[in-house]
Write a protein that holds these residues in place. Sequence first.
Motif, short mmCIF file in Angstrom:
data_model
loop_
_atom_site.label_atom_id
_atom_site.label_comp_id
_atom_site.label_asym_id
_atom_site.label_seq_id
_atom_site.Cartn_x
_atom_site.Cartn_y
_atom_site.Cartn_z
N MET A 196 -16.03 23.28 6.91
CA MET A 196 -14.77 23.94 7.25
C MET A 196 -14.22 24.71 6.04
N ALA A 197 -14.31 24.09 4.85
CA ALA A 197 -13.84 24.76 3.64
C ALA A 197 -14.70 25.99 3.33
N TYR A 198 -15.99 25.89 3.58
CA TYR A 198 -16.90 27.00 3.31
C TYR A 198 -16.53 28.23 4.13
N TRP A 199 -16.43 28.04 5.46
CA TRP A 199 -16.10 29.19 6.32
C TRP A 199 -14.68 29.68 6.05
N GLY A 200 -13.75 28.75 5.87
CA GLY A 200 -12.37 29.15 5.64
C GLY A 200 -12.20 29.96 4.36
N LEU A 201 -12.77 29.48 3.26
CA LEU A 201 -12.65 30.19 1.99
C LEU A 201 -13.40 31.51 2.00
N ALA A 202 -14.56 31.53 2.65
CA ALA A 202 -15.36 32.76 2.69
C ALA A 202 -14.59 33.88 3.38
N TYR A 203 -13.95 33.56 4.51
CA TYR A 203 -13.21 34.59 5.23
C TYR A 203 -11.88 34.91 4.54
N ILE B 299 -26.53 32.03 6.38
CA ILE B 299 -27.69 31.15 6.24
C ILE B 299 -27.50 30.10 5.15
N ALA B 300 -26.41 30.16 4.40
CA ALA B 300 -26.16 29.13 3.40
C ALA B 300 -25.95 27.79 4.10
N PRO B 301 -26.60 26.72 3.65
CA PRO B 301 -26.54 25.44 4.36
C PRO B 301 -25.17 24.79 4.37
N LEU B 302 -24.28 25.15 3.44
CA LEU B 302 -22.97 24.52 3.38
C LEU B 302 -22.18 24.71 4.67
N GLY B 303 -22.38 25.82 5.34
CA GLY B 303 -21.64 26.08 6.57
C GLY B 303 -22.11 25.27 7.75
N TRP B 304 -23.29 24.64 7.62
CA TRP B 304 -23.88 23.92 8.75
C TRP B 304 -24.19 22.47 8.44
N ILE B 305 -23.88 22.02 7.26
CA ILE B 305 -24.30 20.69 6.82
C ILE B 305 -23.75 19.59 7.71
N TYR B 306 -22.61 19.82 8.35
CA TYR B 306 -22.02 18.81 9.24
C TYR B 306 -22.94 18.49 10.41
N LEU B 307 -23.73 19.48 10.85
CA LEU B 307 -24.66 19.26 11.97
C LEU B 307 -25.78 18.31 11.57
N THR C 72 -2.69 34.28 21.50
CA THR C 72 -1.90 34.84 20.39
C THR C 72 -2.70 35.88 19.62
N GLY C 73 -4.00 35.97 19.92
CA GLY C 73 -4.86 36.92 19.23
C GLY C 73 -5.23 36.51 17.82
N ARG C 74 -5.13 35.23 17.50
CA ARG C 74 -5.37 34.75 16.14
C ARG C 74 -6.79 34.22 15.92
N LEU C 75 -7.57 34.09 16.97
CA LEU C 75 -8.90 33.49 16.83
C LEU C 75 -10.00 34.53 16.91
N ALA C 76 -11.03 34.33 16.10
CA ALA C 76 -12.28 35.08 16.23
C ALA C 76 -13.29 34.15 16.87
N PHE C 77 -14.13 34.70 17.74
CA PHE C 77 -15.07 33.86 18.48
C PHE C 77 -16.48 34.06 17.95
N SER C 78 -16.92 33.04 17.23
CA SER C 78 -18.25 33.01 16.63
C SER C 78 -18.55 31.57 16.31
N SER C 79 -19.83 31.26 16.13
CA SER C 79 -20.19 29.89 15.75
C SER C 79 -19.89 29.64 14.28
N LYS C 80 -19.48 30.69 13.55
CA LYS C 80 -19.20 30.57 12.12
C LYS C 80 -17.69 30.60 11.87
N GLU C 81 -16.96 29.75 12.57
CA GLU C 81 -15.51 29.68 12.42
C GLU C 81 -15.11 28.24 12.11
#
Length: 341
Positions: free
Chosen positions: A159-166, A179-187, A235-244
């Motif tokens: 969560m920190a990885y995606w949040g900080l990156a965006y 493709i960096a593993p930090l974004g998917w390590i929870y899986l 509210t239009g605040r969300l982006a829809f992707s698996s990388k959120e």
Amino acid sequence: MQKLEEIYWLRAYGCIAVFLFHWLDYLNQRVDNVVTDLMRLPLVLGTPIFLFISVFVFAVRYDKQVPPGFLLQRVKYVMLPYLVYGFIYSTAEWVRLANSDNPVGFISNAKEYFIYAGWHGYFLIIAMQFYAAYWCYTHFRLWRFNPVPWLWGGCIVSMAYWGLAYWLGIEPPGYLLWIAPLGWIYLFFLALVLVRYYPLAPQAEQFEPPSWMQRLASPYWLLGFVALIVAFTFTGRLAFSSKEVWVIPFFVLFTLWLMHYLKGRKAPRWVRYINAYSFGIYLAHPMFFALTDAIVEPFTLPLFIYAVLLILVGGVGSIVLNNIVNTTTTGAMLFGKRLNV
């Protein structure tokens, strides 16, 4: 090993989700509103499902020791298709751009696809990292440690990885961010936790599911979170992707509930059929989408007919191609092996 009925359901769901997510990308060229946003909500789980399955199945099958040649087999059947389809998609894009106002060089375009993983095959790079991580997990006897704390830590890291990156606007070339593993390590750790308490796994016999897992498997947690996501959608605040950031708790709640709900439910024939061709469909369907789009572009087709054509050509074309290439072992290695279900 006993057949994993729950995984059949999950893999079919993941395949359909990825297919329809890319299908909506084409439809959004004509219609893009809150309805299509909400349609994406159950589809953002497609890529995480495939990554979760890749670890879960191996953890159940191999437990504490992988067989000799484990990584080499993964390279053959995962990275060779990455190279083959990467070449197909990169060459097609190079030809398309050559006939536009923004032509690019063949090498620089290929670099975008192969080195920067700038196409939907980026999933294969992540999966290969997970296979290597599972080899390390068994080789260094990391199964001695309880994976539950690592799951919660992994969720925070991802969560920190995606949040900080965006938030910081980090945009490396291609899909390098993805493709960096930090974004998917929870899986990875979610799969290990669920296997630890999975009744068919050898290591599950001595462990009882903790109370937190039973509570979070309740559908009310999932429904409540979905309601929250829907509210934010308007509210239009969300982006829809698996990388959120929000996808991470969504996927954890979804998986805990669905694995509990599907326990003991035999997968029907159509689910097994999709499983057999899931890898081929994943790799090839955007190619058939693009082909369909190029053919019908000169015509003004109604949206419904256009949408149905994409589904028919994308689905049937991918399955037919996968059948053809799997007539030989070499073809299966290069273009995606059909699963034996």
